[in-house]
Design a protein around this motif. Structure first.
Motif, mmCIF file in Angstrom:
data_model
loop_
_atom_site.group_PDB
_atom_site.id
_atom_site.type_symbol
_atom_site.label_atom_id
_atom_site.label_comp_id
_atom_site.label_asym_id
_atom_site.label_seq_id
_atom_site.Cartn_x
_atom_site.Cartn_y
_atom_site.Cartn_z
ATOM 1 N N VAL A 192 0.922 -1.142 -0.018
ATOM 2 C CA VAL A 192 -0.200 0.133 -0.210
ATOM 3 C C VAL A 192 0.778 1.169 0.164
ATOM 4 N N ASP A 193 0.839 1.958 -1.089
ATOM 5 C CA ASP A 193 1.881 3.216 -1.332
ATOM 6 C C ASP A 193 3.280 2.440 -1.073
ATOM 7 N N GLY A 194 3.614 1.234 -1.335
ATOM 8 C CA GLY A 194 5.019 0.856 -1.420
ATOM 9 C C GLY A 194 5.124 0.056 0.102
ATOM 10 N N GLU A 195 4.353 0.357 1.065
ATOM 11 C CA GLU A 195 4.329 -0.277 2.522
ATOM 12 C C GLU A 195 3.751 -1.704 2.617
ATOM 13 N N ILE A 196 4.186 -2.583 3.008
ATOM 14 C CA ILE A 196 3.754 -4.163 2.873
ATOM 15 C C ILE A 196 2.557 -4.265 4.008
ATOM 16 N N VAL A 197 1.672 -4.774 3.806
ATOM 17 C CA VAL A 197 0.438 -4.998 4.540
ATOM 18 C C VAL A 197 0.051 -6.622 4.505
ATOM 19 N N ALA A 198 -0.106 -7.122 5.363
ATOM 20 C CA ALA A 198 -0.684 -8.724 5.283
ATOM 21 C C ALA A 198 -2.078 -8.753 5.529
ATOM 22 N N VAL A 244 -9.313 -13.718 -0.832
ATOM 23 C CA VAL A 244 -9.233 -12.387 -0.462
ATOM 24 C C VAL A 244 -10.036 -11.351 -1.733
ATOM 25 N N ASP A 245 -11.016 -10.651 -1.376
ATOM 26 C CA ASP A 245 -11.393 -9.663 -2.456
ATOM 27 C C ASP A 245 -10.484 -8.584 -2.672
ATOM 28 N N ILE A 246 -9.791 -8.404 -3.562
ATOM 29 C CA ILE A 246 -8.821 -7.391 -3.705
ATOM 30 C C ILE A 246 -9.376 -6.017 -3.645
ATOM 31 N N ASP A 247 -10.711 -6.020 -4.460
ATOM 32 C CA ASP A 247 -11.358 -4.749 -4.315
ATOM 33 C C ASP A 247 -11.654 -4.226 -3.134
ATOM 34 N N LYS A 248 -12.087 -4.912 -1.940
ATOM 35 C CA LYS A 248 -12.430 -4.360 -0.857
ATOM 36 C C LYS A 248 -11.050 -4.085 -0.173
ATOM 37 N N VAL A 249 -10.092 -4.681 -0.413
ATOM 38 C CA VAL A 249 -8.811 -4.130 0.140
ATOM 39 C C VAL A 249 -8.361 -2.815 -0.509
ATOM 40 N N GLU A 250 -8.661 -2.534 -1.575
ATOM 41 C CA GLU A 250 -8.355 -1.348 -2.260
ATOM 42 C C GLU A 250 -9.570 -0.330 -1.876
ATOM 43 N N ALA A 251 -10.462 -0.782 -1.585
ATOM 44 C CA ALA A 251 -11.427 0.361 -0.994
ATOM 45 C C ALA A 251 -11.194 0.821 0.531
ATOM 46 N N ARG A 252 -10.644 -0.104 1.142
ATOM 47 C CA ARG A 252 -10.098 0.227 2.437
ATOM 48 C C ARG A 252 -9.147 1.280 2.583
ATOM 49 N N PHE A 253 -8.255 1.201 1.595
ATOM 50 C CA PHE A 253 -6.935 2.173 1.586
ATOM 51 C C PHE A 253 -7.014 3.053 0.517
ATOM 52 N N ALA A 254 -8.274 3.152 -0.226
ATOM 53 C CA ALA A 254 -8.221 4.371 -1.150
ATOM 54 C C ALA A 254 -8.308 5.646 -0.532
ATOM 55 N N SER A 307 -4.913 5.457 -1.703
ATOM 56 C CA SER A 307 -3.738 4.676 -1.922
ATOM 57 C C SER A 307 -3.760 3.658 -2.847
ATOM 58 N N VAL A 308 -2.437 3.552 -3.212
ATOM 59 C CA VAL A 308 -2.348 2.602 -4.624
ATOM 60 C C VAL A 308 -2.096 1.197 -3.763
ATOM 61 N N VAL A 309 -2.815 0.305 -4.376
ATOM 62 C CA VAL A 309 -2.547 -1.206 -3.753
ATOM 63 C C VAL A 309 -2.006 -2.158 -4.553
ATOM 64 N N GLU A 310 -0.832 -2.924 -4.557
ATOM 65 C CA GLU A 310 -0.259 -3.837 -5.301
ATOM 66 C C GLU A 310 0.183 -5.063 -4.829
ATOM 67 N N MET A 311 0.238 -6.116 -5.590
ATOM 68 C CA MET A 311 0.608 -7.225 -5.056
ATOM 69 C C MET A 311 2.150 -7.155 -4.853
ATOM 70 N N VAL A 312 2.703 -8.034 -3.901
ATOM 71 C CA VAL A 312 4.094 -8.242 -3.584
ATOM 72 C C VAL A 312 4.691 -8.820 -4.686
#
Length: 566
Positions: free
Chosen positions: A289-295, A304-314, A316-321
């Motif tokens: 999340v913006d370069g910081e690792i989140v588990a 995992v619903d990645i859309d929900k993860v993105e909504a939680r951090f919007a 901010s940019v969410v990317e896979m490691v």
């Protein structure tokens, strides 16, 4: 009653097609193109031909009538908008790549409007100075623009689309609730008049912001939204908006124990190796999340619903490691990550199913090793609980516990209680009754006008073609001349009489077109009533066919006119 001119198909700018377009994936795309309603101009950009424009105009009319009925005032704002208001609210950046950005010849930044919250806020700021000027509801019906990465499904998901957007402005939250309720009721009337099957579902606010939010969804196989419907109670929600209560458990669990598990980097291989169900394991997905690792922790049998993860951090940019991320973090062992021992460098997000007291088998942060009896709240702490699993058919209803039913649907409307997000950013105040400034509170309400056309096509079409509800159809009756001169003469005469009676008439008077093609086209085009001047034309007898039921009846011309104008 005003006479509506007869539309003769010999003069109509529309050609029907026998075959589906090669790129068409969904029913509405296929039929709207084949029936001559729309044509593709570019990816995600569509031209509306005369029949399509009539249907679109009918949807607009119904929406306009119901908005006017709640006291809303229609305006028209520009589609080309300056950057500055969107900078003030942060949405210039938040919209990301979906926003059409452009520069003028002087280097100034502009955008093509995706929604108009900022511009309506500034309009009211300019026009309203006192509480006496409020409440007010303003709306427009106008094209919107979003740079979709994969425009698809015809007019269902385009880069340019027609939308009704309205905005309410009140001085207090009670007023906002009333404006929201007015829109909710108006939307129900709109969709009922359109003849749409729809559900009102709880939804997330997304980039719009605000608190309460509901979607109006039209069930259809072509839908891109998934919603959950409870068969036992009135619960309905977009799956992205479903939340569950955190329920800690109490259990006497032995101490954490590490166990050798060679060659088990996946949930499937781990469960098979240990002979346990996947639900006994804890899956830990790593994202940046913006370069910081989140588990992100979820039960091993859930995704995992990645859309929900993105909504939680919007926003901010969410990317896979990636492999490179693991290379610089030796403490993170791919395939063997566990929440215990992650330390402060990694934020741990978990689904409520990983509640305090629950026990899991999970990675031991060592190659070829897992740990069992790993208890949430005892052996590791969760920084934040968020519903992040993909909802499945049969998951318990959050309201009554009954297994949920999942369906696909098309979003046709969305209403939001925005609150003061935009008023705060753009400093929208009026003088209150006590002479002091009052910050205005807002609501935002959208109906996809062009999308409603596609949703209607999806829900009402049959194996022969389109089948429009009467109020939105391009005509009230489709008169077909079977081919001979006498039949054509009778068809045109009947058409003029029906037109004089106030009906909208489409008359197929094309010469050199076989009766079979005309009959096929009449079913493809989908006008509710089809009147055929055929083999008994010389007797003054025509055939009236109901497009939806297929019922046919032979009538004299006078009887047919009386039936259709009753």
């Amino acid at each position: 009653m005003a006479k509506a001119p007869v539309q003769r198909m010999s003069q109509l700018m529309a050609k029907t097609l026998r075959d589906d377009p090669a790129d068409a994936e969904v029913l509405s795309h296929k039929l709207l193109v084949r029936a001559g309603y729309v044509r593709r101009t570019a990816a995600g950009i569509w031209s509306w031909l005369p029949l399509g424009k009539r249907v679109l105009a009918n949807v607009e009319r119904i929406v306009r009538e119901e908005m006017d009925a709640i006291g809303a005032q229609e305006v028209l704002l520009p589609a080309l908008l300056p950057r500055e208001p969107y900078d003030a609210t942060g949405r210039w950046d938040e919209y990301g790549q979906e926003l059409f950005r452009l520069k003028d010849r002087k280097g100034g930044d502009y955008l093509l409007g995706p929604t108009h919250e900022e511009i309506f806020t500034l309009l009211v700021k300019d026009q309203a100075s006192s509480y006496k000027d409020l409440p007010v509801i303003l709306y427009q019906i106008q094209h919107k623009y979003r740079d979709e990465a994969r425009p698809r499904a015809g007019i269902l998901r385009g880069r340019e689309f027609l939308m009704k957007d309205s905005y309410s402005f009140d001085t207090d939250d009670e007023g906002l609730a009333q404006s929201y309720a007015l829109h909710r009721q108006a939307y129900q009337r709109v969709f009922e008049r359109l003849g749409l099957d729809y559900r009102i579902c709880a939804a997330t606010a997304g980039a719009m912001g605000g608190s309460k939010s509901e979607e109006f969804l039209a069930p259809a196989e072509a839908g891109e939204d998934t919603f959950a419907d409870c068969p036992n109670c009135d619960f309905a929600a977009n799956t992205e908006a479903i939340t569950y209560e955190l329920k800690p458990v109490e259990a006497d669990v032995p101490a954490l124990e590490e166990i050798p598990t060679p060659d088990t980097p996946t949930i499937e291989t781990l469960a098979a190796h240990l002979g346990v169900p996947a639900s006994a394991t804890l899956k830990n997905l790593l994202v940046k999340v913006d370069g910081e690792i989140v588990a992100v922790g979820v039960p091993g049998d859930r995704e995992v619903d990645i859309d929900k993860v993105e909504a939680r951090f919007a926003p901010s940019v969410v990317e896979m490691v990636t492999e490179a991320d693991f290379a610089v973090r030796p403490d993170l062992v791919r395939g063997y990550v566990g929440p215990q021992g992650l330390g402060e460098k990694v934020t741990y997000l978990a689904d409520p199913r990983v509640a305090p007291g629950t026990s899991w088998i999970t990675g031991a942060n060592k190659e070829g090793t897992h740990a069992k009896n790993v208890v949430a709240g005892r052996d590791f702490e969760v920084d934040t609980y968020v519903d992040v699993v993909v909802v499945q058919e049969g998951d318990p209803c959050p309201k009554c516990g009954t297994g949920l039913k999942l369906d696909r649907a098309i979003e046709i409307g969305h209403i939001f209680q925005l609150g003061r997000k935009y008023a705060d950013a753009l400093k929208l105040d009026v003088l209150g009754q006590n002479g002091k400034p009052v910050r205005v509170t807002m609501g935002s309400y959208g109906i996809g006008v062009s999308r409603a056309v596609a949703a209607l096509a999806e829900q009402t079409a049959d194996d022969k073609g389109l089948c429009w509800p009467a109020e939105v159809a391009p005509a009230d009756v489709h008169v077909v001349a079977a081919g001979k001169a006498l039949q054509t003469e009778l068809a045109l005469d009947v058409s003029e009489k029906l037109s004089a009676a106030g009906l909208r008439v489409l008359c197929d008077d094309r010469a050199g077109v076989s009766p079979g093609v005309k009959f096929t086209d009449s079913e493809l085009i989908g006008v509710p009533q089809i009147l055929v001047a055929g083999r008994r034309a010389a007797e003054g007898v025509v055939e009236l066919k109901d497009r939806r039921t297929g019922e046919r009846e032979e009538l004299t011309v006078d009887e047919a006119i009386a039936r259709l104008t009753a």
